[in-house]
Design an enzyme around this catalytic site. Structure first.
Site, mmCIF file in Angstrom:
data_model
loop_
_atom_site.group_PDB
_atom_site.id
_atom_site.type_symbol
_atom_site.label_atom_id
_atom_site.label_comp_id
_atom_site.label_asym_id
_atom_site.label_seq_id
_atom_site.Cartn_x
_atom_site.Cartn_y
_atom_site.Cartn_z
ATOM 1 N N SER A 1 0.842 -1.430 -0.085
ATOM 2 C CA SER A 1 -0.068 0.068 -0.074
ATOM 3 C C SER A 1 0.799 1.252 -0.020
ATOM 4 C CB SER A 1 -1.035 0.067 1.525
ATOM 5 O OG SER A 1 -1.558 1.169 1.426
ATOM 6 N N TYR B 1 -1.459 -0.275 10.939
ATOM 7 C CA TYR B 1 -1.297 -0.698 8.971
ATOM 8 C C TYR B 1 -0.274 -0.209 8.342
ATOM 9 C CZ TYR B 1 -3.358 -1.732 4.463
ATOM 10 O OH TYR B 1 -3.465 -1.867 3.160
#
Length: 228
Positions: free
Chosen positions: A134, A150
């Protein structure tokens, strides 16, 4: 080609499976609970025996060992898609337990699966290992903070892929981190600008073009390099 796709029961993983089958590939698709993966298992009948659905929990050593033991023959492409994201966090309400879980699934789980399948990858000529990361895992691009667990898990995944690329380069294996973009999935939400079909098509196109000099890189689904 023979592909392995983890987290194939929904979202990007499901779409990667659909498109890979449409290309004529054989796919070994991992899902934590195949009995609940109705959209995935519905593809089996029309696959002509090319889709094999397996139980796979990337956070479990036992599950990953069983999954690897169920495979035979070379694996040309491993797509480490399985991942998770708990609630968005700031420093004040950070859950250490959630952060640990994301690290276990997103980073360590990816390495666990890759290590278990390494004998199968070595059987293929110029096999590719792609792990879905990501932009939030980019340290250089972090200008907004937050999302500690995350971000940390994806940055750790990126480092794992960089190390794999160095360790396996001499054997001709290619390892990359790749971002699917912000996609309309359960994780990405309905406000995301990308459909899963568009992201998956882009990801597969990028993976098609990879050569050994690309190993150890971080790309987006359009093939543009992302800063570490």
């Amino acid at each position: 080609m023979n592909l392995v796709i983890t987290g194939a029961n929904r979202g990007i993983g499901l779409e990667l499976t659909r498109q890979s089958l449409a290309r004529g590939n054989t796919v070994h698709a991992g899902a934590r609970d195949p009995a609940q993966a109705r959209e995935l298992t519905a593809l089996v009948g029309a696959s002509g025996g090319r889709l094999h659905v397996h139980a796979l929990d990337v956070a479990s050593d036992e599950s990953v060992r069983a999954f690897a033991a169920a495979l035979s023959g070379p694996v040309d492409l491993l797509i480490n898609n399985a991942g998770m994201r708990t609630r968005r966090d700031n420093l004040e309400d950070l859950s250490i337990e959630d952060a640990q879980q994301m690290l276990q699934v997103n980073a360590i789980g990816t390495l666990r699966v890759t290590r278990a399948l390494l004998p199968r990858l070595r059987e293929a000529r110029g096999a590719k290992i792609a792990s879905l990361s990501s932009g939030l895992g980019s340290i250089a691009d972090n200008t907004s903070g937050g999302s500690y667990g995350y971000r940390m898990s994806k940055a750790a995944l990126n480092m794992a892929m960089r190390s794999l690329a160095q360790d396996l380069r001499g054997e001709g294996l290619i390892a990359v981190a790749i971002s699917p973009g912000w996609v309309q999935t359960d994780m990405g939400g309905s406000s995301a600008p990308l459909q899963a079909s568009e992201s998956a098509a882009g990801l597969l196109a990028v993976l098609d073009r990879l050569t050994l000099p690309d190993s150890g890189s971080f790309f987006d689904f359009r093939g543009e390099r992302i800063a570490w």
